[in-house]
Design a protein around this motif. Structure first.
Motif, short mmCIF file in Angstrom:
data_model
loop_
_atom_site.label_atom_id
_atom_site.label_comp_id
_atom_site.label_asym_id
_atom_site.label_seq_id
_atom_site.Cartn_x
_atom_site.Cartn_y
_atom_site.Cartn_z
N THR A 90 -38.40 -41.40 -65.57
CA THR A 90 -38.70 -40.49 -66.67
C THR A 90 -40.17 -40.59 -67.08
O THR A 90 -40.82 -39.57 -67.35
CB THR A 90 -37.79 -40.79 -67.87
OG1 THR A 90 -36.42 -40.69 -67.46
CG2 THR A 90 -38.05 -39.81 -69.00
N TRP A 151 -38.45 -39.27 -59.32
CA TRP A 151 -39.02 -38.62 -60.49
C TRP A 151 -39.51 -37.20 -60.23
O TRP A 151 -39.76 -36.45 -61.18
CB TRP A 151 -40.21 -39.43 -61.00
CG TRP A 151 -41.30 -39.60 -59.96
CD1 TRP A 151 -41.41 -40.62 -59.06
CD2 TRP A 151 -42.40 -38.72 -59.72
NE1 TRP A 151 -42.51 -40.43 -58.27
CE2 TRP A 151 -43.15 -39.28 -58.65
CE3 TRP A 151 -42.83 -37.54 -60.30
CZ2 TRP A 151 -44.29 -38.67 -58.15
CZ3 TRP A 151 -43.97 -36.93 -59.80
CH2 TRP A 151 -44.69 -37.51 -58.75
N GLY A 154 -37.72 -34.01 -61.86
CA GLY A 154 -37.93 -33.94 -63.31
C GLY A 154 -39.34 -33.53 -63.66
O GLY A 154 -39.57 -32.82 -64.65
N ILE A 197 -36.13 -34.14 -71.79
CA ILE A 197 -36.40 -35.53 -71.42
C ILE A 197 -35.15 -36.39 -71.56
O ILE A 197 -34.84 -37.22 -70.70
CB ILE A 197 -37.55 -36.09 -72.28
CG1 ILE A 197 -38.85 -35.35 -71.94
CG2 ILE A 197 -37.73 -37.58 -72.06
CD1 ILE A 197 -40.02 -35.71 -72.84
N PHE A 201 -33.31 -38.31 -68.55
CA PHE A 201 -33.09 -39.76 -68.55
C PHE A 201 -31.64 -40.09 -68.25
O PHE A 201 -31.35 -40.99 -67.44
CB PHE A 201 -33.50 -40.34 -69.91
CG PHE A 201 -33.29 -41.83 -70.02
CD1 PHE A 201 -34.26 -42.71 -69.57
CD2 PHE A 201 -32.12 -42.34 -70.56
CE1 PHE A 201 -34.07 -44.08 -69.66
CE2 PHE A 201 -31.92 -43.71 -70.66
CZ PHE A 201 -32.90 -44.58 -70.21
#
Length: 303
Positions: A90, A151, A154, A197, A201
Protein backbone atom coordinates in the motif's frame (compact mmCIF):
# COMPACT_ATOMS: atom_id res chain seq x y z
CA UNK A 1 -31.11 7.80 9.39
CA UNK A 2 -27.50 8.21 8.32
CA UNK A 3 -25.38 5.07 8.45
CA UNK A 4 -22.01 5.57 10.12
CA UNK A 5 -18.90 3.50 9.54
CA UNK A 6 -19.19 1.39 12.69
CA UNK A 7 -22.96 0.95 12.42
CA UNK A 8 -22.78 -0.66 8.97
CA UNK A 9 -23.49 -4.41 9.42
CA UNK A 10 -20.90 -5.57 6.89
CA UNK A 11 -18.24 -3.34 8.41
CA UNK A 12 -19.08 -4.55 11.91
CA UNK A 13 -18.85 -8.19 10.86
CA UNK A 14 -15.53 -7.62 9.10
CA UNK A 15 -14.04 -5.67 12.00
CA UNK A 16 -15.11 -8.29 14.55
CA UNK A 17 -13.58 -11.17 12.58
CA UNK A 18 -10.38 -9.33 11.65
CA UNK A 19 -10.07 -8.00 15.21
CA UNK A 20 -10.48 -11.54 16.56
CA UNK A 21 -7.64 -12.87 14.43
CA UNK A 22 -5.45 -9.86 15.22
CA UNK A 23 -6.06 -10.48 18.92
CA UNK A 24 -5.28 -14.16 18.38
CA UNK A 25 -2.02 -13.21 16.71
CA UNK A 26 -1.05 -10.76 19.48
CA UNK A 27 -2.05 -12.88 22.48
CA UNK A 28 -1.37 -16.26 20.87
CA UNK A 29 1.80 -17.11 22.85
CA UNK A 30 0.01 -16.26 26.10
CA UNK A 31 -2.99 -18.42 25.17
CA UNK A 32 -0.93 -21.45 24.20
CA UNK A 33 1.62 -21.10 26.99
CA UNK A 34 -0.40 -19.89 29.99
CA UNK A 35 -4.03 -20.79 29.29
CA UNK A 36 -3.66 -24.05 27.37
CA UNK A 37 -0.20 -24.95 28.64
CA UNK A 38 0.70 -26.57 25.30
CA UNK A 39 3.75 -25.99 23.14
CA UNK A 40 2.73 -25.94 19.45
CA UNK A 41 5.92 -27.80 18.55
CA UNK A 42 5.75 -30.36 21.39
CA UNK A 43 5.16 -34.00 20.37
CA UNK A 44 2.75 -36.13 22.39
CA UNK A 45 3.65 -39.69 21.46
CA UNK A 46 0.64 -41.01 23.35
CA UNK A 47 -1.72 -39.17 20.98
CA UNK A 48 -0.54 -39.63 17.39
CA UNK A 49 -3.08 -38.44 14.79
CA UNK A 50 -5.74 -38.44 17.50
CA UNK A 51 -9.19 -37.02 16.66
CA UNK A 52 -10.67 -34.10 18.63
CA UNK A 53 -11.20 -34.92 22.29
CA UNK A 54 -11.43 -33.24 25.68
CA UNK A 55 -7.63 -33.39 25.98
CA UNK A 56 -6.92 -32.12 22.45
CA UNK A 57 -9.88 -30.00 21.34
CA UNK A 58 -8.90 -30.06 17.65
CA UNK A 59 -7.02 -33.34 17.71
CA UNK A 60 -3.34 -33.90 16.98
CA UNK A 61 -1.15 -34.21 13.92
CA UNK A 62 0.76 -37.22 12.65
CA UNK A 63 3.61 -36.10 14.92
CA UNK A 64 1.46 -35.73 18.04
CA UNK A 65 1.36 -31.92 17.92
CA UNK A 66 -1.79 -30.20 19.18
CA UNK A 67 -3.71 -28.73 16.23
CA UNK A 68 -5.38 -25.99 18.29
CA UNK A 69 -2.04 -24.76 19.61
CA UNK A 70 -0.63 -24.77 16.09
CA UNK A 71 -3.71 -22.96 14.78
CA UNK A 72 -3.25 -20.19 17.34
CA UNK A 73 0.47 -19.97 16.65
CA UNK A 74 -0.21 -20.01 12.90
CA UNK A 75 -2.50 -16.99 13.26
CA UNK A 76 0.50 -14.90 14.28
CA UNK A 77 2.57 -16.05 11.30
CA UNK A 78 -0.17 -15.63 8.69
CA UNK A 79 -1.45 -12.31 10.03
CA UNK A 80 2.09 -10.99 10.30
CA UNK A 81 2.76 -11.79 6.64
CA UNK A 82 -0.61 -10.38 5.58
CA UNK A 83 -0.33 -7.08 7.46
CA UNK A 84 3.35 -6.44 6.65
CA UNK A 85 2.99 -7.30 2.96
CA UNK A 86 -0.19 -5.20 2.68
CA UNK A 87 1.52 -2.29 4.43
CA UNK A 88 4.53 -2.43 2.09
CA UNK A 89 2.38 -2.81 -1.01
CA UNK A 90 0.00 0.00 0.00
CA UNK A 91 2.83 2.41 0.81
CA UNK A 92 4.51 1.70 -2.52
CA UNK A 93 1.20 2.12 -4.35
CA UNK A 94 0.63 5.49 -2.67
CA UNK A 95 4.16 6.70 -3.36
CA UNK A 96 4.14 5.73 -7.04
CA UNK A 97 0.45 6.22 -7.87
CA UNK A 98 -0.37 9.43 -6.03
CA UNK A 99 2.97 11.08 -6.87
CA UNK A 100 2.63 10.25 -10.56
CA UNK A 101 -0.97 11.41 -10.76
CA UNK A 102 -0.42 14.63 -8.81
CA UNK A 103 2.73 15.96 -10.47
CA UNK A 104 2.23 14.65 -14.00
CA UNK A 105 4.76 15.42 -16.73
CA UNK A 106 8.17 13.79 -16.57
CA UNK A 107 7.54 12.46 -13.05
CA UNK A 108 4.37 10.77 -14.24
CA UNK A 109 6.15 9.21 -17.24
CA UNK A 110 8.98 7.79 -15.13
CA UNK A 111 6.84 6.45 -12.28
CA UNK A 112 4.20 5.15 -14.68
CA UNK A 113 6.91 3.31 -16.62
CA UNK A 114 8.09 1.59 -13.43
CA UNK A 115 4.49 0.74 -12.51
CA UNK A 116 3.78 -0.73 -15.96
CA UNK A 117 7.03 -2.70 -15.73
CA UNK A 118 5.90 -4.33 -12.50
CA UNK A 119 2.42 -4.92 -13.93
CA UNK A 120 3.66 -6.90 -16.94
CA UNK A 121 6.03 -8.98 -14.83
CA UNK A 122 4.86 -12.55 -14.14
CA UNK A 123 4.44 -11.87 -10.44
CA UNK A 124 3.66 -15.38 -9.19
CA UNK A 125 6.61 -17.10 -10.92
CA UNK A 126 8.91 -14.28 -9.76
CA UNK A 127 7.74 -14.75 -6.17
CA UNK A 128 8.42 -18.48 -6.45
CA UNK A 129 11.90 -17.90 -7.90
CA UNK A 130 12.95 -15.25 -5.39
CA UNK A 131 11.45 -17.17 -2.46
CA UNK A 132 13.23 -20.31 -3.64
CA UNK A 133 16.59 -18.55 -3.67
CA UNK A 134 15.90 -17.04 -0.25
CA UNK A 135 14.39 -20.22 1.22
CA UNK A 136 14.64 -20.42 5.01
CA UNK A 137 14.88 -16.66 5.54
CA UNK A 138 11.66 -16.54 7.54
CA UNK A 139 8.31 -14.81 7.35
CA UNK A 140 9.88 -11.34 7.23
CA UNK A 141 11.42 -11.96 3.82
CA UNK A 142 8.29 -13.71 2.53
CA UNK A 143 6.17 -10.67 3.48
CA UNK A 144 8.65 -8.25 1.91
CA UNK A 145 8.75 -10.25 -1.35
CA UNK A 146 4.94 -10.40 -1.58
CA UNK A 147 4.60 -6.69 -0.79
CA UNK A 148 7.28 -5.55 -3.24
CA UNK A 149 5.78 -7.50 -6.14
CA UNK A 150 2.12 -6.75 -5.40
CA UNK A 151 1.70 -2.97 -5.48
CA UNK A 152 1.49 -2.10 -9.20
CA UNK A 153 -2.26 -2.63 -9.68
CA UNK A 154 -3.10 -0.41 -6.71
CA UNK A 155 -0.71 2.28 -7.96
CA UNK A 156 -2.53 2.42 -11.31
CA UNK A 157 -5.87 2.86 -9.53
CA UNK A 158 -4.56 5.59 -7.23
CA UNK A 159 -2.93 7.39 -10.16
CA UNK A 160 -6.25 7.51 -12.01
CA UNK A 161 -8.11 8.77 -8.93
CA UNK A 162 -5.42 11.37 -8.20
CA UNK A 163 -5.64 12.71 -11.75
CA UNK A 164 -9.33 13.36 -11.08
CA UNK A 165 -8.91 14.87 -7.61
CA UNK A 166 -6.02 17.21 -8.42
CA UNK A 167 -8.16 19.17 -10.90
CA UNK A 168 -11.08 19.76 -8.57
CA UNK A 169 -11.95 23.26 -7.44
CA UNK A 170 -10.89 22.92 -3.82
CA UNK A 171 -7.41 21.67 -4.78
CA UNK A 172 -6.98 24.44 -7.35
CA UNK A 173 -8.13 27.02 -4.81
CA UNK A 174 -5.62 25.83 -2.20
CA UNK A 175 -2.88 25.83 -4.81
CA UNK A 176 -3.69 29.45 -5.69
CA UNK A 177 -3.46 30.35 -1.99
CA UNK A 178 0.14 29.14 -2.03
CA UNK A 179 -0.16 25.74 -0.34
CA UNK A 180 2.90 23.52 -0.83
CA UNK A 181 2.67 20.31 -2.82
CA UNK A 182 3.32 18.00 0.19
CA UNK A 183 0.50 19.70 2.12
CA UNK A 184 -1.84 19.52 -0.87
CA UNK A 185 -1.17 15.80 -1.18
CA UNK A 186 -1.46 15.09 2.53
CA UNK A 187 -4.37 17.38 3.43
CA UNK A 188 -6.42 17.56 0.23
CA UNK A 189 -5.75 14.55 -2.01
CA UNK A 190 -5.12 11.60 0.32
CA UNK A 191 -8.26 12.12 2.48
CA UNK A 192 -10.38 11.78 -0.66
CA UNK A 193 -8.62 8.52 -1.50
CA UNK A 194 -9.15 7.01 1.95
CA UNK A 195 -11.81 4.54 0.81
CA UNK A 196 -9.67 3.33 -2.09
CA UNK A 197 -6.60 2.98 0.13
CA UNK A 198 -8.50 1.08 2.84
CA UNK A 199 -10.00 -1.26 0.27
CA UNK A 200 -6.59 -1.75 -1.32
CA UNK A 201 -4.98 -2.57 2.04
CA UNK A 202 -7.62 -5.16 2.91
CA UNK A 203 -7.39 -6.80 -0.50
CA UNK A 204 -3.61 -6.85 -0.26
CA UNK A 205 -3.77 -8.39 3.21
CA UNK A 206 -5.95 -11.34 2.22
CA UNK A 207 -3.94 -11.72 -0.99
CA UNK A 208 -0.72 -11.90 1.02
CA UNK A 209 -2.18 -14.49 3.40
CA UNK A 210 -3.26 -16.62 0.45
CA UNK A 211 0.12 -16.14 -1.26
CA UNK A 212 1.97 -17.21 1.89
CA UNK A 213 -0.28 -20.26 2.18
CA UNK A 214 0.44 -21.10 -1.45
CA UNK A 215 4.19 -20.71 -0.99
CA UNK A 216 4.12 -22.85 2.15
CA UNK A 217 1.97 -25.45 0.39
CA UNK A 218 4.61 -25.69 -2.35
CA UNK A 219 7.38 -25.95 0.23
CA UNK A 220 8.84 -22.50 -0.50
CA UNK A 221 8.83 -21.14 3.01
CA UNK A 222 10.65 -21.29 6.30
CA UNK A 223 10.19 -24.83 7.60
CA UNK A 224 10.67 -23.63 11.18
CA UNK A 225 7.86 -21.06 11.08
CA UNK A 226 4.28 -21.99 11.95
CA UNK A 227 1.52 -20.52 9.80
CA UNK A 228 -1.79 -21.71 8.42
CA UNK A 229 -0.08 -22.39 5.12
CA UNK A 230 2.64 -24.51 6.73
CA UNK A 231 -0.05 -26.49 8.57
CA UNK A 232 -1.84 -27.27 5.30
CA UNK A 233 1.47 -28.15 3.65
CA UNK A 234 2.39 -30.53 6.49
CA UNK A 235 -1.05 -32.17 6.29
CA UNK A 236 -0.70 -32.58 2.53
CA UNK A 237 2.79 -34.08 2.77
CA UNK A 238 1.53 -36.64 5.31
CA UNK A 239 -1.51 -37.59 3.17
CA UNK A 240 -3.97 -36.31 5.78
CA UNK A 241 -6.77 -36.11 3.20
CA UNK A 242 -6.39 -39.74 2.14
CA UNK A 243 -6.12 -40.89 5.75
CA UNK A 244 -9.19 -38.95 6.85
CA UNK A 245 -7.37 -36.63 9.27
CA UNK A 246 -9.75 -33.77 8.51
CA UNK A 247 -9.06 -31.99 11.81
CA UNK A 248 -5.50 -31.31 10.62
CA UNK A 249 -6.20 -29.33 7.44
CA UNK A 250 -9.81 -28.12 7.78
CA UNK A 251 -9.28 -25.61 10.67
CA UNK A 252 -6.49 -23.60 8.98
CA UNK A 253 -8.41 -23.64 5.69
CA UNK A 254 -11.53 -22.35 7.45
CA UNK A 255 -9.51 -19.59 9.13
CA UNK A 256 -8.15 -18.43 5.78
CA UNK A 257 -11.63 -18.53 4.25
CA UNK A 258 -13.15 -16.67 7.21
CA UNK A 259 -10.63 -13.85 7.18
CA UNK A 260 -11.04 -13.58 3.41
CA UNK A 261 -14.81 -13.24 3.87
CA UNK A 262 -14.30 -10.61 6.58
CA UNK A 263 -11.97 -8.59 4.36
CA UNK A 264 -14.49 -8.78 1.52
CA UNK A 265 -17.29 -7.61 3.83
CA UNK A 266 -15.15 -4.67 4.96
CA UNK A 267 -14.48 -3.79 1.33
CA UNK A 268 -18.19 -3.92 0.47
CA UNK A 269 -19.04 -1.80 3.50
CA UNK A 270 -16.41 0.83 2.73
CA UNK A 271 -17.54 0.98 -0.90
CA UNK A 272 -21.18 1.44 0.07
CA UNK A 273 -20.34 4.19 2.57
CA UNK A 274 -17.90 6.08 0.33
CA UNK A 275 -19.83 5.71 -2.95
CA UNK A 276 -23.13 7.67 -2.95
CA UNK A 277 -24.49 5.61 -5.85
CA UNK A 278 -23.96 2.32 -4.01
CA UNK A 279 -25.34 3.83 -0.81
CA UNK A 280 -28.55 5.01 -2.50
CA UNK A 281 -28.87 1.69 -4.35
CA UNK A 282 -28.55 -0.21 -1.08
CA UNK A 283 -31.24 1.94 0.50
CA UNK A 284 -33.57 1.31 -2.44
CA UNK A 285 -33.04 -2.44 -2.13
CA UNK A 286 -33.76 -2.31 1.61
CA UNK A 287 -36.96 -0.28 1.09
CA UNK A 288 -38.11 -2.60 -1.70
CA UNK A 289 -37.43 -5.67 0.44
CA UNK A 290 -39.39 -4.22 3.34
CA UNK A 291 -42.34 -3.42 1.08
CA UNK A 292 -42.34 -6.98 -0.23
CA UNK A 293 -42.16 -8.36 3.32
CA UNK A 294 -45.10 -6.20 4.40
CA UNK A 295 -47.11 -7.26 1.36
CA UNK A 296 -46.46 -10.94 2.02
CA UNK A 297 -47.39 -10.53 5.69
CA UNK A 298 -50.64 -8.75 4.73
CA UNK A 299 -51.54 -11.49 2.27
CA UNK A 300 -50.90 -14.11 4.92
CA UNK A 301 -53.17 -12.33 7.41
CA UNK A 302 -56.01 -11.96 4.90
CA UNK A 303 -55.70 -15.60 3.87
Amino acid sequence: MKTTFLSHPKVRFGLVVVGFFVGLAVFGPWLTGTVLGIDPRANDISAIAAPPSSEHWLGTTQFGQDVLAQLIAGARGSMFVGVLAALIGTVLAIVFGVTAGFFGGRTDHILNFVTNLFMVMPVLPLIFIVSGYLQGTGLWMIAIIIGVFGWAGGARTLRAQTLSVRNRDFVLAMRMLGESNPRLIGAEVLPHLGGWIASMFLSAMIGAILAEAGLAFLGISDSGAISWGSMIQAAQSQSAVLRGLWWWFVPPGLCIALIGTAAAMLNFGVDELSNPKLRSATRRVVRRTRRVERAVAADARTA
